[in-house]
Every structure is written in C-alpha cells, then in structure tokens.
Design a protein around this motif. Structure first.
Motif: not given
Length: 181
Positions: A133-154
C-alpha cells in the motif's frame, strides 16, 4: 532565505509541501521541502465513500505546508480523464478546507516509478509484500519530486494563480504568506 512560507529575496517560496496521489480507494501522501528539494513518502490515507478528511486534516496540521500538490492523472495524450476530474475536485475540496494553495502536477508514469522503487526496496530487504500500500505514498513522493524539479524557486505569483483555479467554487487569492484567503 525567507521564513517558512514567506518568499525570500528572490521571490521564491520556502517551506514544506505535501503531495497527494489521489485514488478512489487510497490516497498516497508525501512530504517535501523547497529548501532542500527533497521529498519522502509519508502515509496512505483510506478512501471509502470519501477521503478520510480527519486523517488528512491531522497531516496538514502536523506538517503546516505552504502549498499542496495533487497528482493529475492525465491521459497519454495529455487530455483530461474522469480520474483527473476527480483529482481536481479533491484539490478544490482541499482549497476550501485548508485555505492553502493547491497546485496540480502531471502524474503520468508515477505508478510505474513507484512499482520500480517498491520492487527495488523489496529486493534490498527494506520492504515486504505487506507494505505494498505504500506504493501510493511512493507515487506521491515522485509527484512531489517532479514538481520540485520543474518548479525549483517557485514564486508566490505562481501560487496566487493556483489559488485562482477555474474549478474552485469560490475564488481565493494568496496572501504574502503563500496562503489562500
């Protein structure tokens, strides 16, 4: 560097972010930091007829995020799906409940990435099948990592736009602390 939730001299928002991988059975949650650009899987929240709002409220109160990121499950061609419309509805409900900016991030392929991370953790003995079930939390982690990479210095300006979502029943604007009002 600005205070938590306050823009620094460059206008970049600093502080804690929470990300959500919305689903009809479970919602994965991850926490991250704009300062370090890092994210970690945090929890999985149950969904029966509706999300477990008490658990989500407890997480938001504990981590005091400056913004919430919701994964948007778009079709392969980038078009909206029924699930992405539901995820937008979840984001709109969070804006209404918490008065915190909600931003959306394309989540295509995050489930595959989460499966790969889970398999690697299992191979190293870090997780067991019962932890799936932690795969869902891992997917959220990837979503956040992608957002942080794309919006660094948002910037706060970007968050103000996020508060002014088309789907929000009531328009909200971000104040200088990055919170919708």
């Amino acid at each position: 560097m600005g205070l938590a939730g306050m823009p620094d001299e460059s206008g970049a928002l600093t502080g804690t972010l929470l990300a959500f991988d919305f689903g009809h059975r479970r919602i994965g949650v991850a926490v991250g930091q704009t300062v370090t650009g890092s994210a970690n899987a945090l929890a999985v929240v149950a969904v029966s007829n509706q999300p477990d709002w008490q658990t989500i409220t407890n997480i938001v109160r504990e981590w005091k995020p400056v913004a919430l990121i919701v994964g948007l499950p778009l079709a392969a061609d980038g078009s909206e799906t029924d699930m992405s419309k539901d995820a937008r509805g979840f984001g709109t409900a969070m804006v209404e409940r918490f008065a915190i900016p909600v931003l959306f991030e394309d989540e295509r392929l995050t489930s595959i990435g989460a499966d790969e991370r889970f398999s690697a953790a299992r191979a190293q003995g870090g997780m067991r099948r019962k932890d799936a079930a932690m795969k869902d939390a891992m997917a959220a982690q990837i979503i956040l990592e992608n957002w942080l990479s794309a919006h660094a210095g948002g910037t706060l300006r970007g968050l103000m736009k996020a508060c002014d979502q088309k789907n929000a029943p009531r328009r909200k604007r971000a104040n200088s602390a990055g919170r919708c009002k």
